[in-house]
Design an enzyme around this catalytic site. Structure first.
Site, short mmCIF file in Angstrom:
data_model
loop_
_atom_site.label_atom_id
_atom_site.label_comp_id
_atom_site.label_asym_id
_atom_site.label_seq_id
_atom_site.Cartn_x
_atom_site.Cartn_y
_atom_site.Cartn_z
N LEU A 17 -36.92 14.20 -6.41
CA LEU A 17 -36.36 13.45 -7.54
C LEU A 17 -35.14 14.14 -8.13
CD1 LEU A 17 -39.65 12.46 -9.42
CD2 LEU A 17 -38.23 10.99 -7.98
N GLY A 18 -35.11 15.46 -8.03
CA GLY A 18 -33.98 16.18 -8.59
C GLY A 18 -34.06 17.64 -8.24
N GLY A 20 -32.33 21.63 -9.41
CA GLY A 20 -31.53 22.39 -10.35
C GLY A 20 -31.50 23.85 -9.97
N GLY A 21 -30.87 24.65 -10.84
CA GLY A 21 -30.71 26.06 -10.54
C GLY A 21 -32.02 26.81 -10.51
N PHE A 22 -33.06 26.29 -11.21
CA PHE A 22 -34.30 27.05 -11.27
C PHE A 22 -35.45 26.37 -10.54
CE2 PHE A 22 -34.32 24.22 -14.90
CZ PHE A 22 -35.57 23.69 -14.89
N GLY A 23 -35.23 25.20 -9.98
CA GLY A 23 -36.33 24.56 -9.28
C GLY A 23 -36.03 23.14 -8.89
N THR A 25 -37.80 18.97 -8.45
CA THR A 25 -38.80 18.02 -8.92
C THR A 25 -39.04 16.99 -7.83
OG1 THR A 25 -38.05 18.30 -11.20
CG2 THR A 25 -39.41 16.39 -10.74
N LYS A 42 -43.34 19.74 -10.16
CA LYS A 42 -42.18 20.58 -10.45
C LYS A 42 -42.40 21.96 -9.81
CE LYS A 42 -40.82 18.36 -14.76
NZ LYS A 42 -40.48 18.57 -16.20
N ASP A 140 -34.24 20.62 -25.65
CA ASP A 140 -33.30 19.96 -24.72
C ASP A 140 -33.39 18.45 -24.86
OD1 ASP A 140 -31.29 19.84 -22.88
OD2 ASP A 140 -32.56 20.16 -21.14
#
Length: 613
Positions: A17-18, A20-23, A25, A42, A140
């Site tokens: 699904l997505g 990013g820099g830390f993981g 999904t 996640k 956030d």
């Protein structure tokens, strides 16, 4: 991780699904459950620095506990199903939210009206009153982290910032990293972060700032990154780009003030300010006189086996938590009375029923045989409507400050005097709705099940057509009438006592109230009258379906009428009251005092109604 991989022999990865820099999904299926429901996995990436692994574990476990707690207490926060660590990587498995985030609704160039933004702020702040009530900061808030759920249109808050603390530790391995760095890590999105959050010192009001910026984005159509700030004061410059009232502008400006001490301190404070923007009805402080009460008793008939003194019901053999239990209504099997609403006579009959009382663990400790009077309305084709007689009286509306899981909108407590009326023994069934309206919108079909998937406007239309058919003036109950009828003289959280069980009420049995055990989660409505009634002879006032009331939504009882009438703003208010909880919600939502609201045109598979004469 790859598509088709199964974690712990249970969670099968379907697609990403997505990232990013830390993981990353992923969308997954829980193959251990029937029908293989969807879930979200996640994955936090493995740290190249083994020295920080213990710190990551502590943060990960702490965050998991926070998410468990929030998801179980608010249905607008995804439930956390599992969390585990494998080979230095951390996994969270959460509820899948079928919906779209608010970036589909709020985007550059689109400007919302003031009323639309007020409604949006109420929806968001309602969820954050729960989050902030646990002293949890999201950190956030932005359109991408607010989902509009398809099934009911409600806002769901996702992607809590504390998870990103772990991610920041995992990727920030250049130089020395110590546990304290994680706690003060700068987490958030540019444009939505206030100065104290950028400095790594977020507070509850940091979330209020972000929500205020979101409101400005909706009002102006200007991306938050492009909003100008006063170089001298740091205040956001936005007022000249939006067409809003001065009162609205003052509230939003306070939400986004540069210094945190100048903002609303929490979501509850901000919610009160937003609610105050709505026109208030004139306060009606006139209580029902003894003369009026006696006059009411005159049309109720001589068969009522109650005494009313100073507006209060008096009856012997009281039990703890009961102000005025109704041990008997009439020894006469039938009486003729004349309704003040119509020249037609009502033929009252008596029915006998059993009520139960439970202890704090949900064990039944007492059973009582009671009577109540009612009349039958013929709707045609063998379909009838049973209307129960409710005597006049005075009761304490709202919940005490020490009641478990209460909300601030359930107060302040006050004495309310209610005149006598008739109310449906059951919520309106699908058979009854179809007999009057000619259609059946319910998701969970069954002639004796409550009709659901009906809006407030649908319920009002039903009352209008029912009145035309019968020649009597039917309507929805006021909020005060509903709570008075629900309590039936009790002062405990439920009319059964200090708690409830799924043997007595249809609610989500995965959750508990007080010391009661977990129970079944039926995942649908049940037929009306399946569970024991209260002392007025009314069924399913707790659970099964939420019930629409006449009233507009207000955040508390300040200025509310004390004569049992509905609280209406007179400006076609879009938010209406619902009461009683439902099959979909936890037992705390089923309490006699719990209040909730939905938009008047919203149709939900857990909302129904009952009628009043």
């Amino acid at each position: 991780m790859y598509i088709g991989q199964t974690l712990r022999n249970r969670y099968k990865i379907i697609k990403i699904l997505g990232s990013g820099g830390f993981g990353d999904t992923y969308l997954a299926q829980d193959i251990d459950l029937p029908n293989h429901p969807l879930c979200v996995v996640k994955r936090l990436k493995r740290s190249p620095d083994p020295n920080i692994l213990d710190t990551c574990k502590r943060l990960f476990d702490r965050e998991a506990q926070v998410l468990y707690r929030l998801g179980n207490e608010c249905e607008q926060i995804p439930k956390l199903f599992a969390h585990f660590e494998e080979n230095g990587e951390f996994y969270l498995v959460q509820e899948f939210v079928d919906g779209e985030n608010l970036s589909k609704e709020i985007y550059p160039g689109k400007q919302w009206s003031e009323s639309e933004v007020v409604q949006l702020l109420e929806e968001i702040l309602e969820v954050f009153t729960v989050i902030h009530g646990k002293d949890i900061i999201h950190r956030d808030i932005k359109p991408e982290n607010l989902m509009r759920r398809h099934k009911d249109g409600k806002i769901v808050v996702i992607d809590f910032g504390a998870v990103k603390e772990i991610g920041t530790l995992l990727i920030n391995t250049q130089g020395q990293t110590i546990p304290s760095v994680a706690i003060g890590t700068r987490i958030g999105t540019s444009g939505y972060m206030p100065n104290e959050q950028e400095a790594g010192q977020p507070k509850l009001c940091s979330d209020i700032y972000a929500i205020g910026i979101l409101a400005i984005y909706a009002l102006t159509g200007v991306n938050p990154r492009e909003l100008a700030k006063d170089p001298r004061t740091g205040e956001v410059i936005w007022r000249n780009q939006a067409n809003v009232s001065d009162k609205m502008a003052d509230v939003i400006t306070k939400m986004v003030r540069y210094h945190f001490n100048d903002r609303y301190h929490s979501a509850l404070d901000a919610m009160d300010a937003i609610t105050s923007l709505k026109p208030k009805p004139p306060s009606n402080k006139t209580s029902t006189s003894r003369r009026e009460i006696l006059k009411t008793l005159g049309w109720l008939g001589t068969g009522v086996g109650l005494t009313v003194v100073g507006g209060k019901l008096l009856q012997g053999n009281s039990e703890p938590g009961i102000e005025s239990p109704l041990n008997s209504i009439s020894s006469r099997s039938e009486s003729e009375i004349k309704s003040p609403e119509t020249s037609k006579n009502l033929s009252l009959q008596t029915f006998t029923f059993e009520t139960v009382t439970v202890d704090p663990k949900g064990t039944i400790t007492n059973r009582r045989q009671l009577d109540a009077q009612y009349f039958v309305e013929d709707l045609g084709n063998g379909i009838t409507l049973e209307m129960v007689q409710i005597p006049p009286g005075t009761f304490t509306m709202g919940s005490p400050s020490k009641e478990a899981e209460r909300s601030s909108n359930e107060g302040p407590q006050r004495q309310v005097t209610v005149r006598g009326f008739y109310i449906g023994k059951y919520t309106i069934t699908q058979a009854q709705y179809e007999a009057i309206m000619g259609n059946n919108p319910a998701r969970f079909k069954g002639a004796k099940r409550p009709v659901e998937n009906v809006s407030w406007d649908d319920a009002v239309a039903f009352c209008r057509k029912l009145s035309q058919k019968t020649g009597r003036s039917y309507r929805l109950p006021s909020e005060a009438e509903w709570e008075y009828a629900c309590r039936a003289g009790t002062t405990t959280p439920f009319y059964f006592g200090e708690t409830i069980t799924t043997d007595l009420v249809n609610y989500d049995g995965n959750h508990t109230y007080g010391s009661a055990p977990k129970g079944v989660y039926r995942k649908e409505t049940s037929e009306v009258g399946k569970f024991p009634p209260n002392a007025f002879g009314l069924y399913d006032m707790h659970g099964n379906v939420w019930e629409w009331c006449q009233d507009d939504w207000y955040a508390d009882y300040k200025g509310a009428p004390t004569d049992g009438s509905a609280r209406l703003s007179g400006n076609n208010n879009q938010n209406k009251l619902v009461r009683g909880g439902s099959w979909y919600f936890s037992p705390a939502y089923c309490r006699s005092s719990f209040r909730n609201s939905n938009t008047r045109d919203g149709r939900y598979i857990y909302n129904g109604f009952r009628v009043v004469l």
